[in-house]
Design a protein around this motif. Sequence first.
Motif, PDB file in Angstrom:
ATOM      1  N   ASP A 196       3.976   5.814  -5.432  1.00 47.97           N
ATOM      2  CA  ASP A 196       3.967   5.858  -6.895  1.00 47.97           C
ATOM      3  C   ASP A 196       2.839   6.756  -7.412  1.00 47.97           C
ATOM      4  O   ASP A 196       3.035   7.557  -8.333  1.00 47.97           O
ATOM      5  CB  ASP A 196       3.804   4.456  -7.478  1.00 47.97           C
ATOM      6  CG  ASP A 196       5.038   3.583  -7.262  1.00 47.97           C
ATOM      7  OD1 ASP A 196       6.110   4.156  -6.955  1.00 47.97           O
ATOM      8  OD2 ASP A 196       4.921   2.354  -7.395  1.00 47.97           O
ATOM      9  N   GLY A 197       1.670   6.624  -6.806  1.00 40.49           N
ATOM     10  CA  GLY A 197       0.537   7.444  -7.223  1.00 40.49           C
ATOM     11  C   GLY A 197       0.773   8.919  -6.934  1.00 40.49           C
ATOM     12  O   GLY A 197       0.459   9.786  -7.759  1.00 40.49           O
TER      13      GLY A 197
ATOM     14  N   ALA B  50       3.240  10.367  -9.460  1.00 37.75           N
ATOM     15  CA  ALA B  50       2.615  10.608 -10.760  1.00 37.75           C
ATOM     16  C   ALA B  50       1.730  11.854 -10.721  1.00 37.75           C
ATOM     17  O   ALA B  50       1.738  12.670 -11.652  1.00 37.75           O
ATOM     18  CB  ALA B  50       1.792   9.392 -11.175  1.00 37.75           C
ATOM     19  N   ALA B  51       0.981  12.010  -9.633  1.00 35.76           N
ATOM     20  CA  ALA B  51       0.080  13.159  -9.511  1.00 35.76           C
ATOM     21  C   ALA B  51       0.860  14.468  -9.412  1.00 35.76           C
ATOM     22  O   ALA B  51       0.526  15.462 -10.071  1.00 35.76           O
ATOM     23  CB  ALA B  51      -0.820  12.986  -8.293  1.00 35.76           C
ATOM     24  N   THR B  52       1.907  14.477  -8.592  1.00 33.54           N
ATOM     25  CA  THR B  52       2.682  15.708  -8.436  1.00 33.54           C
ATOM     26  C   THR B  52       3.460  16.043  -9.702  1.00 33.54           C
ATOM     27  O   THR B  52       3.639  17.221 -10.045  1.00 33.54           O
ATOM     28  CB  THR B  52       3.656  15.604  -7.243  1.00 33.54           C
ATOM     29  OG1 THR B  52       4.468  14.429  -7.389  1.00 33.54           O
ATOM     30  CG2 THR B  52       2.900  15.528  -5.928  1.00 33.54           C
ATOM     31  N   ALA B  53       3.922  15.028 -10.429  1.00 33.83           N
ATOM     32  CA  ALA B  53       4.628  15.276 -11.685  1.00 33.83           C
ATOM     33  C   ALA B  53       3.699  15.931 -12.703  1.00 33.83           C
ATOM     34  O   ALA B  53       4.085  16.865 -13.410  1.00 33.83           O
ATOM     35  CB  ALA B  53       5.191  13.977 -12.246  1.00 33.83           C
ATOM     36  N   GLU B  54       2.469  15.458 -12.775  1.00 32.84           N
ATOM     37  CA  GLU B  54       1.510  16.043 -13.712  1.00 32.84           C
ATOM     38  C   GLU B  54       1.136  17.462 -13.287  1.00 32.84           C
ATOM     39  O   GLU B  54       0.959  18.345 -14.123  1.00 32.84           O
ATOM     40  CB  GLU B  54       0.256  15.177 -13.790  1.00 32.84           C
ATOM     41  CG  GLU B  54      -0.792  15.685 -14.766  1.00 32.84           C
ATOM     42  CD  GLU B  54      -0.256  15.898 -16.170  1.00 32.84           C
ATOM     43  OE1 GLU B  54      -0.705  16.856 -16.839  1.00 32.84           O
ATOM     44  OE2 GLU B  54       0.614  15.118 -16.619  1.00 32.84           O
ATOM     45  N   LEU B  55       1.038  17.677 -11.990  1.00 32.90           N
ATOM     46  CA  LEU B  55       0.721  19.017 -11.495  1.00 32.90           C
ATOM     47  C   LEU B  55       1.852  19.987 -11.816  1.00 32.90           C
ATOM     48  O   LEU B  55       1.619  21.139 -12.213  1.00 32.90           O
ATOM     49  CB  LEU B  55       0.475  18.969  -9.987  1.00 32.90           C
ATOM     50  CG  LEU B  55      -0.165  20.197  -9.334  1.00 32.90           C
ATOM     51  CD1 LEU B  55      -1.474  20.557 -10.013  1.00 32.90           C
ATOM     52  CD2 LEU B  55      -0.386  19.947  -7.847  1.00 32.90           C
ATOM     53  N   ALA B  56       3.094  19.533 -11.671  1.00 28.40           N
ATOM     54  CA  ALA B  56       4.241  20.365 -12.015  1.00 28.40           C
ATOM     55  C   ALA B  56       4.244  20.688 -13.503  1.00 28.40           C
ATOM     56  O   ALA B  56       4.535  21.822 -13.915  1.00 28.40           O
ATOM     57  CB  ALA B  56       5.542  19.664 -11.630  1.00 28.40           C
TER      58      ALA B  56
ATOM     59  N   TYR C  26       0.836  -1.197   0.000  1.00 27.11           N
ATOM     60  CA  TYR C  26       0.000   0.000   0.000  1.00 27.11           C
ATOM     61  C   TYR C  26       0.875   1.253   0.000  1.00 27.11           C
ATOM     62  O   TYR C  26       0.614   2.204  -0.758  1.00 27.11           O
ATOM     63  CB  TYR C  26      -0.913   0.000   1.232  1.00 27.11           C
ATOM     64  CG  TYR C  26      -1.890   1.162   1.253  1.00 27.11           C
ATOM     65  CD1 TYR C  26      -3.177   1.007   0.760  1.00 27.11           C
ATOM     66  CD2 TYR C  26      -1.521   2.395   1.780  1.00 27.11           C
ATOM     67  CE1 TYR C  26      -4.079   2.066   0.782  1.00 27.11           C
ATOM     68  CE2 TYR C  26      -2.407   3.462   1.803  1.00 27.11           C
ATOM     69  CZ  TYR C  26      -3.681   3.296   1.303  1.00 27.11           C
ATOM     70  OH  TYR C  26      -4.561   4.355   1.319  1.00 27.11           O
ATOM     71  N   ALA C  27       1.918   1.249   0.843  1.00 25.90           N
ATOM     72  CA  ALA C  27       2.805   2.408   0.922  1.00 25.90           C
ATOM     73  C   ALA C  27       3.518   2.650  -0.406  1.00 25.90           C
ATOM     74  O   ALA C  27       3.684   3.802  -0.846  1.00 25.90           O
ATOM     75  CB  ALA C  27       3.829   2.212   2.041  1.00 25.90           C
ATOM     76  N   THR C  28       3.912   1.554  -1.062  1.00 26.29           N
ATOM     77  CA  THR C  28       4.578   1.685  -2.363  1.00 26.29           C
ATOM     78  C   THR C  28       3.615   2.256  -3.401  1.00 26.29           C
ATOM     79  O   THR C  28       3.970   3.144  -4.184  1.00 26.29           O
ATOM     80  CB  THR C  28       5.111   0.323  -2.837  1.00 26.29           C
ATOM     81  OG1 THR C  28       6.044  -0.178  -1.885  1.00 26.29           O
ATOM     82  CG2 THR C  28       5.792   0.460  -4.198  1.00 26.29           C
TER      83      THR C  28
END
Length: 243
Positions: free
Chosen positions: A77-78, A81-87, A71-73
Motif C-alpha cells: 500500500d505504501g 501511494a509513493a509511486t502514484a505520487e511520483l507518477a 507488513y507485506a500488505t
Amino acid sequence: MNATEEAEQRLDAVDVLNAKRTLVQLLARAGVWSGDAEQLIGLVEAGALALAHDELDALAGRAPEGKGEPYATGWADGAAAATAELAALAERTLRATVGHEPSAATPGPRSPVSRMEVERAKVAVLPLHLSFTAESDLDPEVSEQVLTAVLGTMTARRRAGYAGRLTEFASTHRAHVEQMYAEFGPGSPIAIHGRYTLLHSPTSIAVLERLVTNEEPLREEWDAAELPPAWLDGLLTAWESTA
C-alpha cells in the motif's frame, strides 16, 4: 565537515536551482536561447522522474520476507501511494514543460515546430540511421525541412517523446528496415538522386515511421513545405516492396 556529514549531504532546492541556472548560462554562451535550454532541462527532469517511477514500481511488490502478511500488505500500500505520487509529479513536470495534451474532443491546432525540437529530432535519427547503413547524404537545410514536416504531425507532448517512439519503431521493424536499406539505400544499385533520395538521409527513418503510422497528416505537412511528393512515394514503395 566530518565523514558522517559528508555521507549525509544531499542536494537541496537551492543547489538544484543553481545547477539549472549555471547550465542555462553556459548554453546561452553557446548560442542556445534560454527558453530552449529551460525546456531541455524540464524534459530531463520529467524523464528522470518517470524513470524513477518505473524503477520503484518494479520494486513495489518485493516486500522483505519473513515480516508477515500485515507488513507485506502495508509495504504494498505504501509503495503504491509513493509511486502514484511520483507518477503525478512526473506528469506535472512534463505539462509545465510542454503544456497540456489536447483532448480528442477539443484537439485544437498543433503548436509550431521549434528549432530545438528539430535539433532533438536530428540527435535521435542519426544513430538510428547509422545502425542500418554506414553512409548518409542529404542537404542539411533540406533535412531540417523534412524533420519539421515530420514533427508538424504531432503535438508538443508527442514530439517530446518522439525519440523513444522512433527507437521502438526501428526495433520492432528492424529486419524489414534492414532489408529496405540494403535494396534501396546507400551501397545499393539505386542512385542517390530520384524518388529514393530519402533512403540516403538520416531523416528517412523518421519519415518512414510517420508514413507507416500516420500517413495523411504527414502528406499534408509535406505539401505545405513544398517538398517533393516523389520522395514520400519512393520511400513507401521501398517499404512495401520489401515487406
